[in-house]
Design a protein around this motif. Structure first.
Motif, PDB file in Angstrom:
ATOM      1  N   MET A   1     -36.701  36.420 -61.559  1.00 15.66           N
ATOM      2  CA  MET A   1     -36.293  35.473 -60.532  1.00 15.66           C
ATOM      3  C   MET A   1     -37.556  34.926 -59.858  1.00 15.66           C
ATOM      4  O   MET A   1     -38.487  35.663 -59.587  1.00 15.66           O
ATOM      5  N   HIS A   5     -37.623  31.175 -54.757  1.00 18.48           N
ATOM      6  CA  HIS A   5     -36.214  30.792 -54.724  1.00 18.48           C
ATOM      7  C   HIS A   5     -35.616  30.981 -53.325  1.00 18.48           C
ATOM      8  O   HIS A   5     -34.926  30.099 -52.816  1.00 18.48           O
ATOM      9  N   GLU A  29     -27.557  34.459 -53.122  1.00 17.67           N
ATOM     10  CA  GLU A  29     -27.273  34.981 -54.450  1.00 17.67           C
ATOM     11  C   GLU A  29     -28.350  35.992 -54.784  1.00 17.67           C
ATOM     12  O   GLU A  29     -29.539  35.723 -54.621  1.00 17.67           O
ATOM     13  N   ALA A  30     -27.938  37.186 -55.214  1.00 19.96           N
ATOM     14  CA  ALA A  30     -28.909  38.234 -55.522  1.00 19.96           C
ATOM     15  C   ALA A  30     -28.444  39.062 -56.707  1.00 19.96           C
ATOM     16  O   ALA A  30     -27.245  39.280 -56.885  1.00 19.96           O
ATOM     17  N   GLU A  31     -29.399  39.505 -57.499  1.00 20.30           N
ATOM     18  CA  GLU A  31     -29.103  40.437 -58.576  1.00 20.30           C
ATOM     19  C   GLU A  31     -29.366  41.835 -58.050  1.00 20.30           C
ATOM     20  O   GLU A  31     -30.395  42.083 -57.427  1.00 20.30           O
ATOM     21  N   ILE A  32     -28.401  42.728 -58.270  1.00 14.23           N
ATOM     22  CA  ILE A  32     -28.553  44.115 -57.834  1.00 14.23           C
ATOM     23  C   ILE A  32     -28.324  45.030 -59.033  1.00 14.23           C
ATOM     24  O   ILE A  32     -27.634  44.651 -59.983  1.00 14.23           O
ATOM     25  N   PRO A  33     -28.883  46.230 -58.985  1.00 15.16           N
ATOM     26  CA  PRO A  33     -28.634  47.180 -60.075  1.00 15.16           C
ATOM     27  C   PRO A  33     -27.141  47.490 -60.207  1.00 15.16           C
ATOM     28  O   PRO A  33     -26.410  47.524 -59.206  1.00 15.16           O
ATOM     29  N   GLU A  34     -26.709  47.715 -61.421  1.00 12.55           N
ATOM     30  CA  GLU A  34     -25.286  47.956 -61.678  1.00 12.55           C
ATOM     31  C   GLU A  34     -24.763  49.158 -60.910  1.00 12.55           C
ATOM     32  O   GLU A  34     -23.630  49.158 -60.425  1.00 12.55           O
ATOM     33  N   TYR A  37     -23.767  48.048 -57.556  1.00 13.44           N
ATOM     34  CA  TYR A  37     -22.534  47.260 -57.639  1.00 13.44           C
ATOM     35  C   TYR A  37     -21.315  48.174 -57.770  1.00 13.44           C
ATOM     36  O   TYR A  37     -20.315  47.991 -57.078  1.00 13.44           O
ATOM     37  N   GLN A  52     -16.991  42.486 -49.876  1.00 10.80           N
ATOM     38  CA  GLN A  52     -18.375  42.428 -50.343  1.00 10.80           C
ATOM     39  C   GLN A  52     -19.287  41.721 -49.348  1.00 10.80           C
ATOM     40  O   GLN A  52     -20.459  42.073 -49.211  1.00 10.80           O
TER      41      GLN A  52
END
Length: 88
Positions: A1, A5, A29-34, A37, A52
């Motif tokens: 990323m 951004h 918007e963010a990517e997090i470890p599974e 989640y 959430q």
């Protein structure tokens, strides 16, 4: 990323706020470890008063407060969420 951004998102939000001053939310918007989640999904499943958005907002307020943010609104959010855990 791209590290820039978030800065671009803030700049876009600043431009939108000048047009619409009543907006008090920022889309993120963010990517997090599974594993995070899955943990969030399990928590929300067992606590119907949470969603959430509330979980992420609470987590960010907690992080900011614990790392020295002095903004009154952040502190208030942190403390409100801290004491609402017993109810939820």
């Amino acid at each position: 990323m791209d590290r820039n951004h978030l800065e671009r998102c803030v700049e876009i939000n600043d431009a939108c706020q000048s047009v619409e001053a009543s907006s008090s939310y920022v889309s993120l918007e963010a990517e997090i470890p599974e594993v995070l989640y899955r943990g969030m999904k399990e928590f929300i499943g067992s606590h119907p008063n949470w969603d959430q958005y509330r979980v992420m907002s609470s987590a960010i307020a907690h992080f900011l407060f614990q790392n020295g943010c002095g903004d009154r609104a952040v502190t208030e959010r942190y403390l409100n969420d801290l004491f609402s855990h017993a109810e939820a």
